[in-house]
Design a protein around this motif. Structure first.
Motif, short mmCIF file in Angstrom:
data_model
loop_
_atom_site.label_atom_id
_atom_site.label_comp_id
_atom_site.label_asym_id
_atom_site.label_seq_id
_atom_site.Cartn_x
_atom_site.Cartn_y
_atom_site.Cartn_z
N ASN A 57 0.78 -1.20 0.07
CA ASN A 57 0.03 -0.12 -0.05
C ASN A 57 0.78 1.28 -0.16
N SER A 58 2.18 1.13 -0.60
CA SER A 58 3.11 2.09 -0.65
C SER A 58 2.56 3.57 -1.23
N ASN A 59 1.70 3.33 -2.18
CA ASN A 59 1.21 4.66 -2.94
C ASN A 59 2.24 5.81 -3.25
N PRO A 60 3.18 5.54 -3.95
CA PRO A 60 4.46 6.50 -4.09
C PRO A 60 4.36 7.46 -5.05
N ALA A 61 3.03 7.38 -5.79
CA ALA A 61 2.89 8.49 -6.93
C ALA A 61 2.45 9.69 -6.44
N ARG A 62 2.98 10.80 -7.25
CA ARG A 62 2.46 12.15 -6.93
C ARG A 62 2.12 12.87 -8.30
N PHE A 63 1.01 13.59 -8.27
CA PHE A 63 0.52 14.03 -9.65
C PHE A 63 0.53 15.53 -9.54
N VAL A 64 1.03 16.30 -10.46
CA VAL A 64 0.99 17.67 -10.68
C VAL A 64 0.23 17.95 -12.02
N PHE A 65 -0.77 18.72 -11.74
CA PHE A 65 -1.73 19.13 -12.72
C PHE A 65 -1.40 20.52 -13.37
N LEU A 66 -1.37 20.63 -14.59
CA LEU A 66 -0.99 21.89 -15.27
C LEU A 66 -2.20 22.53 -16.22
N GLU A 67 -2.97 23.50 -15.92
CA GLU A 67 -3.89 23.58 -16.62
C GLU A 67 -3.73 25.27 -17.41
N VAL A 92 -5.45 20.00 -20.09
CA VAL A 92 -4.74 19.35 -18.78
C VAL A 92 -3.46 18.51 -19.07
N THR A 93 -2.63 18.99 -18.52
CA THR A 93 -1.31 17.89 -18.67
C THR A 93 -0.83 17.55 -17.24
N VAL A 94 -0.61 16.30 -17.00
CA VAL A 94 -0.38 15.79 -15.57
C VAL A 94 1.05 15.30 -15.79
N ILE A 95 1.74 15.64 -14.58
CA ILE A 95 3.33 15.07 -14.25
C ILE A 95 2.99 13.89 -13.50
N VAL A 96 3.28 12.77 -13.78
CA VAL A 96 3.25 11.43 -12.65
C VAL A 96 4.58 11.41 -12.08
N ALA A 97 4.77 11.50 -11.01
CA ALA A 97 6.14 11.55 -10.47
C ALA A 97 5.99 10.49 -9.10
N TRP A 98 7.16 10.19 -8.50
CA TRP A 98 7.11 9.44 -7.47
C TRP A 98 8.02 10.04 -6.42
N ASP A 99 7.50 9.92 -5.19
CA ASP A 99 7.88 10.60 -3.90
C ASP A 99 9.35 9.61 -3.41
N THR A 100 10.41 10.05 -3.32
CA THR A 100 11.44 9.37 -3.01
C THR A 100 11.55 9.04 -1.39
N GLU A 101 10.64 9.60 -0.78
CA GLU A 101 10.58 9.36 0.83
C GLU A 101 9.00 8.78 0.98
N PHE A 102 8.55 8.16 0.27
CA PHE A 102 7.19 7.56 0.21
C PHE A 102 7.09 6.55 1.38
N TYR A 103 8.27 6.03 1.91
CA TYR A 103 7.88 5.20 2.96
C TYR A 103 7.87 5.85 4.34
#
Length: 197
Positions: A57-67, A92-103
């Motif tokens: 259940n790590s859910n490391p993704a982070r989303f940045v929405f550009l409108e 809308v453009t979305v940057i899909v990123a991951w959190d390096t400190e998700f843990y």
């Protein structure tokens, strides 16, 4: 027959119409109708996507929405040339990123076991887990958006270092891919191949 807890937990098959919309008829678009995507629809897609399974259940993704034009202009210098015009035109453009400190959030997201200790100080494990599961969450987002009637145009043609410097200079994010969420137009439609890929 009265459902038992085991049988009640199993879902029924999704309708063929829904499967067509999400998978069989879904395509990658690169041209868009000039319609704004409501914030409520983006939020609904996110709420669906975040329920998809991830490792521990790590859910490391982070989303940045550009409108806005100004927001998208920050991304354009990092994009491959073929991705510039369609991004400028997209609602809308979305940057899909991951959190390096998700843990650090695992005690909340996975409270029944100490998963945080499996990652602390283990950068290779952190990076591999976050990239893999963050990408998976990006895929969930695409499926959720399609289910709500949006079309998608995923893009991996960008300079990750430039995106990171512009959007994540002081936070623990790394870009996985960018995607456009909008109402697609078939003006530049590429038919699915006979092999279905």
């Amino acid at each position: 027959m009265t459902p038992t807890p085991d049988t009640a937990a199993h879902s029924t098959k999704t309708s063929n119409d829904a499967l067509d919309q999400i998978f069989r008829q879904g395509r990658t678009y690169s041209a868009w109708l000039p319609k704004r995507v409501p914030v409520e629809m983006l939020r609904e897609a996110y709420e669906l996507a975040r329920m998809g399974p991830t490792s521990a259940n790590s859910n490391p993704a982070r989303f940045v929405f550009l409108e806005s034009e100004a927001a998208k202009a920050r991304l354009l210098p990092a994009l491959a040339p073929l991705n510039v015009e369609k991004t400028k035109a997209a609602p809308v453009t979305v940057i899909v990123a991951w959190d390096t400190e998700f843990y650090e959030k695992l005690p909340q997201l996975f409270p029944h076991a100490d998963m945080r200790s499996h990652f602390v100080g283990k950068q290779a494990v952190i990076d591999e887990t976050a990239f893999r599961n963050g990408s998976l969450q990006g895929a969930y987002f695409i499926l959720a958006a399609r289910a709500l009637g949006l079309d998608c145009g995923p893009m991996s043609g960008f300079d990750a270092a430039k995106v990171n410097a512009e959007f994540f200079p002081t936070v623990n994010g790394k870009p996985t891919f960018c995607a456009i969420w909008a109402m697609g137009t078939r003006a530049s439609f590429i038919p699915q191949s006979a092999a279905g890929v």
